[in-house]
Design a protein around this motif. Sequence first.
Motif: not given
Length: 165
Positions: A32-38, A40-52, A69-72, A114-117
């Motif tokens: 719901k709150n896509t500003s929290q996407a990074e 959320i996934v980091t807390r769940h063990g998915w990282s090395n993220s990027w936005l683009g 994750i589509a953030v916008r 989108d955010l990738g991780a």
Amino acid sequence: MEAKTQTYFFPDDGRIPNHPEYPLVVYQNAIKNTSQAERIVTRHGWSNSWLGSVFPYHHYHSNTHEVLIAVRGEAVIQFGGEKGAVITFKTGDAVVIPAGVGHKKLSSSPDFTDLGAYPGGIQYDMKTGKPDEREEAVKQIKKAALPANDPITGKREPLLEIWVK
């Protein structure tokens, strides 16, 4: 509200190997709150993220799975190669792409981001379906480790329940 999931399995198309066992998992309205996407996934063990955005050509990663994750905005993305599924990807949607599954952006709104991780922060490789990369890529796809958790829920389900049958 729990996200609705859909799965898509893609066979090897001769250029894009796709994954021999795991389907693509699409989560509609996952966050719901896509500003929290990074976070959320980091807390769940998915990282090395990027936005683009997603590259506008078929590509895949042979050494790791990926969450997007589509953030916008929204985009139309083709998964699985030239004969794969065309999926509309909107703000709040997520998709877990198994190692080897091709993806390509066909179109998007001007604001699409989108955010990738990657599970465990693995440094992903980049493959485009060239014949000379295939043999090694197919070996790598089979070795790509299962993630410890679903990147959205932080639990086994739904991702690992779908993949480990």
